[in-house]
Write a protein that holds these residues in place. Structure first.
Motif, PDB file in Angstrom:
ATOM      1  N   TYR A 297       0.796  -1.181   0.031  1.00  0.00           N
ATOM      2  CA  TYR A 297      -0.071   0.028  -0.069  1.00  0.00           C
ATOM      3  C   TYR A 297       0.905   1.028   0.062  1.00  0.00           C
ATOM      4  N   MET A 298       1.046   1.766  -1.153  1.00  0.00           N
ATOM      5  CA  MET A 298       2.338   2.898  -1.515  1.00  0.00           C
ATOM      6  C   MET A 298       1.733   4.108  -0.618  1.00  0.00           C
ATOM      7  N   ASP A 299       0.496   4.332  -0.588  1.00  0.00           N
ATOM      8  CA  ASP A 299       0.317   5.812   0.303  1.00  0.00           C
ATOM      9  C   ASP A 299       0.545   5.739   1.581  1.00  0.00           C
ATOM     10  N   LEU A 300       0.644   4.560   2.301  1.00  0.00           N
ATOM     11  CA  LEU A 300       0.697   4.420   3.617  1.00  0.00           C
ATOM     12  C   LEU A 300       2.365   4.889   3.716  1.00  0.00           C
ATOM     13  N   TYR A 301       3.212   4.163   3.114  1.00  0.00           N
ATOM     14  CA  TYR A 301       4.915   4.239   3.141  1.00  0.00           C
ATOM     15  C   TYR A 301       5.101   5.572   2.871  1.00  0.00           C
ATOM     16  N   PHE A 317       5.755  11.232   9.151  1.00  0.00           N
ATOM     17  CA  PHE A 317       6.851  11.655   9.916  1.00  0.00           C
ATOM     18  C   PHE A 317       8.098  10.858   9.671  1.00  0.00           C
ATOM     19  N   LEU A 318       8.123  10.537   8.298  1.00  0.00           N
ATOM     20  CA  LEU A 318       9.328   9.855   7.804  1.00  0.00           C
ATOM     21  C   LEU A 318      10.072  10.950   6.920  1.00  0.00           C
ATOM     22  N   SER A 319      11.217  10.902   6.575  1.00  0.00           N
ATOM     23  CA  SER A 319      11.809  11.687   5.552  1.00  0.00           C
ATOM     24  C   SER A 319      11.387  10.886   4.043  1.00  0.00           C
ATOM     25  N   PRO A 320      11.699  11.668   2.835  1.00  0.00           N
ATOM     26  CA  PRO A 320      11.458  10.786   1.691  1.00  0.00           C
ATOM     27  C   PRO A 320      12.460   9.613   1.588  1.00  0.00           C
ATOM     28  N   GLU A 321      13.733   9.817   2.076  1.00  0.00           N
ATOM     29  CA  GLU A 321      14.591   8.460   2.019  1.00  0.00           C
ATOM     30  C   GLU A 321      14.008   7.402   2.857  1.00  0.00           C
ATOM     31  N   GLU A 322      13.313   7.706   4.026  1.00  0.00           N
ATOM     32  CA  GLU A 322      13.071   6.726   4.746  1.00  0.00           C
ATOM     33  C   GLU A 322      11.963   6.017   4.444  1.00  0.00           C
ATOM     34  N   ALA A 324      10.820   5.527   1.196  1.00  0.00           N
ATOM     35  CA  ALA A 324      11.492   4.837   0.077  1.00  0.00           C
ATOM     36  C   ALA A 324      12.009   3.362   0.788  1.00  0.00           C
ATOM     37  N   ARG A 325      12.557   3.602   2.008  1.00  0.00           N
ATOM     38  CA  ARG A 325      13.243   2.377   2.420  1.00  0.00           C
ATOM     39  C   ARG A 325      12.153   1.337   3.071  1.00  0.00           C
ATOM     40  N   TRP A 326      10.961   1.926   3.870  1.00  0.00           N
ATOM     41  CA  TRP A 326       9.987   1.192   4.268  1.00  0.00           C
ATOM     42  C   TRP A 326       9.223   0.371   2.866  1.00  0.00           C
ATOM     43  N   PHE A 327       8.993   1.245   1.931  1.00  0.00           N
ATOM     44  CA  PHE A 327       8.672   0.428   0.749  1.00  0.00           C
ATOM     45  C   PHE A 327       9.250  -0.560   0.259  1.00  0.00           C
ATOM     46  N   GLU A 328      10.740  -0.171   0.056  1.00  0.00           N
ATOM     47  CA  GLU A 328      11.739  -1.401  -0.368  1.00  0.00           C
ATOM     48  C   GLU A 328      11.641  -2.664   0.527  1.00  0.00           C
ATOM     49  N   HIS A 329      11.581  -2.272   1.956  1.00  0.00           N
ATOM     50  CA  HIS A 329      11.451  -3.325   2.685  1.00  0.00           C
ATOM     51  C   HIS A 329      10.298  -4.145   2.605  1.00  0.00           C
ATOM     52  N   ASN A 330       9.129  -3.558   2.421  1.00  0.00           N
ATOM     53  CA  ASN A 330       7.784  -4.470   2.236  1.00  0.00           C
ATOM     54  C   ASN A 330       7.859  -5.145   1.006  1.00  0.00           C
ATOM     55  N   ALA A 331       8.317  -4.291  -0.094  1.00  0.00           N
ATOM     56  CA  ALA A 331       8.404  -5.106  -1.393  1.00  0.00           C
ATOM     57  C   ALA A 331       9.232  -6.311  -1.429  1.00  0.00           C
ATOM     58  N   TYR A 332      10.441  -6.223  -0.784  1.00  0.00           N
ATOM     59  CA  TYR A 332      11.215  -7.159  -0.554  1.00  0.00           C
ATOM     60  C   TYR A 332      10.539  -8.459   0.100  1.00  0.00           C
ATOM     61  N   VAL A 364       4.662  10.018  -9.103  1.00  0.00           N
ATOM     62  CA  VAL A 364       5.229   9.052  -8.424  1.00  0.00           C
ATOM     63  C   VAL A 364       6.180   9.419  -7.550  1.00  0.00           C
ATOM     64  N   PRO A 365       5.982   8.930  -6.408  1.00  0.00           N
ATOM     65  CA  PRO A 365       6.982   9.719  -5.262  1.00  0.00           C
ATOM     66  C   PRO A 365       8.426   9.428  -5.511  1.00  0.00           C
ATOM     67  N   PRO A 366       9.320  10.296  -5.137  1.00  0.00           N
ATOM     68  CA  PRO A 366      10.653   9.934  -5.422  1.00  0.00           C
ATOM     69  C   PRO A 366      11.108   8.675  -4.725  1.00  0.00           C
ATOM     70  N   GLY A 367      11.938   7.955  -5.394  1.00  0.00           N
ATOM     71  CA  GLY A 367      12.298   6.624  -4.819  1.00  0.00           C
ATOM     72  C   GLY A 367      11.769   5.555  -5.050  1.00  0.00           C
ATOM     73  N   ALA A 368      10.486   5.750  -5.348  1.00  0.00           N
ATOM     74  CA  ALA A 368       9.433   4.586  -5.302  1.00  0.00           C
ATOM     75  C   ALA A 368       9.949   3.528  -6.444  1.00  0.00           C
TER      76      ALA A 368
END
Length: 408
Positions: A297-301, A317-322, A324-332, A364-368
């Motif tokens: 669910y991309m909107d949440l991350y 409450f996350l930075s743009p880089e954070e 993207a990391r949450w998204f990569e973590h869950n996708a992985y 599309v969000p940066p880093g997605a």
């Protein structure tokens, strides 16, 4: 010497062929969200879509035909007019998919007001509609149907709100919905024998019910549940399922995961604990024909859920880089643990440019994209993710709680 080398080459080729049979099953990433593309849109834009985001293996498409009773779809009182789908079929047949190999047609589980399982005329319309949509998917070159059971209006799965609930027991409805599930499956697989039915959730939704030891107590809980009749429908589909058909439990609750362990626990739920809601005569079929899938669910991350929704605030409450990391973590971890399919859902972003009137058109969000590509590459190459997000999310949680307590 020549004969020896020839024999050696032959043995090596034979060995390669034998070991090739043990390749890992390919994990597949399917895109779905607001602004579902039509066959006409995809026909006009497929080369750009595939080249711009090649990490997707397929998409969900929404036909032009069949939505005259919106938001009700197949569960409506009147059958589809086949002529509504003429343009859809022509467009689907004309699309030259290359990278996107696994594409699905959208089907909603919302029912029309007053539609009822016990009304044979109502059910015959639904059965016809399911058969026709399966036909369109097959002749259009799709691998199957994407079935969203969520009711965006009237709910066919909640027993207390159904028309005959005052006079018919939950057991009566269970038996009828199971019968209809079998007819639903027969109708579709008669048109599409190797159908893949990607559902957004099945028993993955009932983790708080499956372990209740008393069968009567389990049924009592289901009788009050928002989706209490959905397992009856699944059992009906299993009653009739053909040898080549696959049902995917898409595990929508995975939207909200934060830890790797949640993926493995969910897999165990879908593959084993789920059997308490599967009839004994269907448990072997369930093991063979039902796959465990996962959702993103991309909107949440990425902090795109409106801030007034408390459940979705943490991404703010996350930075743009954070993010993207949450998204990569869950996708992985979704790709690592799924049997085959992961579906990537989004609302307030626009992979394909279909949401022309929205403020997030073509956003599309940066880093997605980079996060998805990285997660996919690591899984395919057998590499670890390489980072943990628990501390990062814990710190974001603290910032979120502090913001709530701050004077306004």
């Amino acid at each position: 010497m020549g004969r020896y080398l020839g024999a050696l080459v032959a043995v090596m080729v034979m060995g390669t062929t034998i070991w090739a049979q043990f390749d890992c099953p390919r994990k597949k990433l399917i895109q779905y969200g607001w602004g579902v593309p039509s066959p006409a849109f995809v026909r006009a834009n497929i080369r750009t879509m595939e080249s711009q985001y090649p990490f997707f293996d397929g998409i969900v498409l929404r036909t032009k035909g069949g939505w005259g009773s919106y938001p009700a779809h197949i569960f409506r009182k009147s059958p589809f007019d086949p002529n509504e789908f003429s343009e859809d079929i022509a467009d689907l047949r004309a699309i030259e998919f290359r990278r996107f190999t696994d594409n699905f047609l959208l089907m909603w589980g919302t029912c029309e007001k007053g539609w009822d399982w016990f009304n044979e005329s109502d059910w015959q319309s639904a059965e016809y509609n399911a058969r026709l949509l399966a036909y369109v998917a097959r002749v259009g070159g799709c691998v199957g149907i994407c079935f969203d059971p969520e009711p965006y209006g009237e709910n066919p799965w909640r027993y207390p709100s159904l028309p005959h609930a005052p006079s018919k027991s939950f057991a009566d409805y269970w038996a009828r919905v199971r019968e209809c599930g079998a007819r639903f499956m027969r109708a579709m697989q008669n048109e599409f024998p190797n159908l893949r039915l990607l559902t957004f959730f099945q028993i993955s939704l009932f983790g708080d019910i499956v372990d209740i030891p008393d069968p009567q107590a389990r049924m009592e809980r289901l009788s009050k549940h928002h989706y209490g009749l959905l397992p009856a429908f699944l059992n009906g589909m299993l009653d009739a399922i053909g040898e080549q058909v696959v049902i995917v439990d898409g595990n929508e609750p995975a939207y909200y995961y934060r830890e790797p362990e949640q993926y493995f626990r969910a897999y165990h739920l879908m593959r084993h604990r789920a059997l308490s809601l599967v009839a004994p005569e269907n448990r072997r079929k369930y093991a063979v024909h039902v796959q465990a899938g996962f959702a993103l669910y991309m909107d949440l991350y990425f902090g795109l859920v409106p801030f007034e929704h408390a459940w979705g605030q943490i991404g703010h409450f996350l930075s743009p880089e954070e993010r993207a990391r949450w998204f990569e973590h869950n996708a992985y971890y979704a790709l690592l643990t799924t049997d085959e399919y992961v579906w990537c859902y989004s609302e307030r972003l626009d992979w394909w440019g279909t949401q022309e009137k929205a403020q997030w058109h073509k956003f599309v969000p940066p880093g997605a994209a980079e996060a998805l590509q990285s997660a996919r590459s690591k899984v395919e190459q057998g590499k670890p993710l390489g980072f943990d997000i628990r501390t990062m999310l814990a710190e974001a949680q603290k910032r979120m709680e502090a913001a709530k307590e701050a004077p306004k």
